[in-house]
Design a protein around this motif. Structure first.
Motif, short mmCIF file in Angstrom:
data_model
loop_
_atom_site.label_atom_id
_atom_site.label_comp_id
_atom_site.label_asym_id
_atom_site.label_seq_id
_atom_site.Cartn_x
_atom_site.Cartn_y
_atom_site.Cartn_z
N PRO A 1 -38.04 -47.25 0.08
CA PRO A 1 -39.23 -47.68 0.82
C PRO A 1 -40.15 -46.50 1.15
O PRO A 1 -39.68 -45.40 1.45
CB PRO A 1 -38.66 -48.28 2.11
CG PRO A 1 -37.21 -48.50 1.84
CD PRO A 1 -36.81 -47.52 0.79
N ALA A 2 -41.43 -46.74 1.09
CA ALA A 2 -42.42 -45.69 1.30
C ALA A 2 -42.39 -45.11 2.72
O ALA A 2 -42.80 -43.98 2.93
CB ALA A 2 -43.82 -46.20 0.99
N HIS A 3 -41.89 -45.87 3.68
CA HIS A 3 -41.87 -45.38 5.06
C HIS A 3 -40.67 -44.48 5.37
O HIS A 3 -40.57 -43.94 6.46
CB HIS A 3 -41.93 -46.55 6.06
CG HIS A 3 -40.67 -47.36 6.11
ND1 HIS A 3 -40.33 -48.27 5.14
CD2 HIS A 3 -39.67 -47.39 7.03
CE1 HIS A 3 -39.18 -48.83 5.45
NE2 HIS A 3 -38.75 -48.31 6.59
N LEU A 4 -39.76 -44.31 4.40
CA LEU A 4 -38.59 -43.45 4.61
C LEU A 4 -38.62 -42.26 3.67
O LEU A 4 -39.09 -42.36 2.54
CB LEU A 4 -37.29 -44.23 4.33
CG LEU A 4 -36.95 -45.39 5.24
CD1 LEU A 4 -35.69 -46.09 4.73
CD2 LEU A 4 -36.75 -44.92 6.67
N GLU A 5 -38.10 -41.14 4.16
CA GLU A 5 -37.89 -40.00 3.27
C GLU A 5 -36.81 -40.41 2.26
O GLU A 5 -35.90 -41.18 2.60
CB GLU A 5 -37.42 -38.78 4.06
CG GLU A 5 -38.43 -38.29 5.06
CD GLU A 5 -37.87 -37.19 5.94
OE1 GLU A 5 -36.90 -36.52 5.54
OE2 GLU A 5 -38.41 -37.00 7.03
N GLU B 1 -33.26 -40.04 3.48
CA GLU B 1 -32.98 -40.99 4.55
C GLU B 1 -32.69 -42.38 3.98
O GLU B 1 -31.76 -43.06 4.42
CB GLU B 1 -34.15 -41.04 5.52
CG GLU B 1 -33.90 -41.85 6.75
CD GLU B 1 -35.05 -41.78 7.75
OE1 GLU B 1 -35.02 -42.56 8.71
OE2 GLU B 1 -35.96 -40.96 7.56
N ALA B 2 -33.45 -42.78 2.97
CA ALA B 2 -33.22 -44.08 2.32
C ALA B 2 -31.83 -44.11 1.68
O ALA B 2 -31.09 -45.10 1.81
CB ALA B 2 -34.29 -44.35 1.27
#
Length: 182
Positions: free
Chosen positions: A65-69, A72-73
């Motif tokens: 997902p674009a909102h996670l590094e 982290e993903a």
């Protein structure tokens, strides 16, 4: 479940984490093929279950997902290397993309890449618990860098990081502290 090998109806179940930077896609594919072949060999059929834990596993890849590094993903969606039975780390000529400031080694330094982060996660656990089994492979040779290549500087920096990483496998007297396969 723990990272300890589990027997189910006389079946050995092992989780195998696969880690590498992006320049060894052929080697990653080969590793996956060998693991899958092992499970289906006659001697192991119905007695061995191997689960590949990899962000790019066909049919079970990890969404980014674009909102996670990216790291982290992976940490949210995959088993950690330290929670697996075997960790296979493959290096070519790149160390990979450095992790953000959020990820720090115990000494305060940043991780050179997700691959280094995953390797150290596994090694720290192995030193404490004797699992996972950590196997490191390094592609032989050196990168072929053309002097006119616009990415020349980046390629050489990546190579220098790989070289520095493998210096850590030796003691000051030149003896091996850790082992890797070439």
């Amino acid at each position: 479940m723990t990272a300890v090998s589990l027997y189910h109806a006389e079946q050995l179940y092992l989780r195998i984490f696969l880690s590498s930077p992006g320049d060894v896609t052929d080697e990653r594919s080969l590793a996956k093929e060998v693991i899958e072949r092992l499970e289906s060999e006659r001697a192991h059929r119905n007695r061995l279950r191997l689960e590949i834990v990899a962000w790019d596993k066909p049919g079970a890849g990890t969404a980014m997902p674009a909102h996670l590094e990216p790291q982290e993903a992976l940490n949210q969606r995959l088993k950690k290397p330290s929670d697996c039975d075997i960790v296979i780390v493959i290096f070519g000529y790149r160390m990979g993309t450095p992790l953000t400031e959020k990820y720090r080694k115990p000494n305060g330094d940043r991780y050179w890449s997700g691959t280094e982060y995953e390797y150290l996660d596994a090694v720290h656990r192995a030193k404490e618990m004797d699992i996972p089994e950590v196997l490191v492979y390094r592609k032989k040779g050196a990168p072929d860098v053309n002097a006119a290549d616009p990415q020349r500087k980046e390629k050489l920096e990546q190579w220098d990081r790989v070289e520095a990483f493998f210096v850590g496998f030796r003691n000051l007297d030149g003896s091996l502290q850790s082992y890797f396969y070439e």
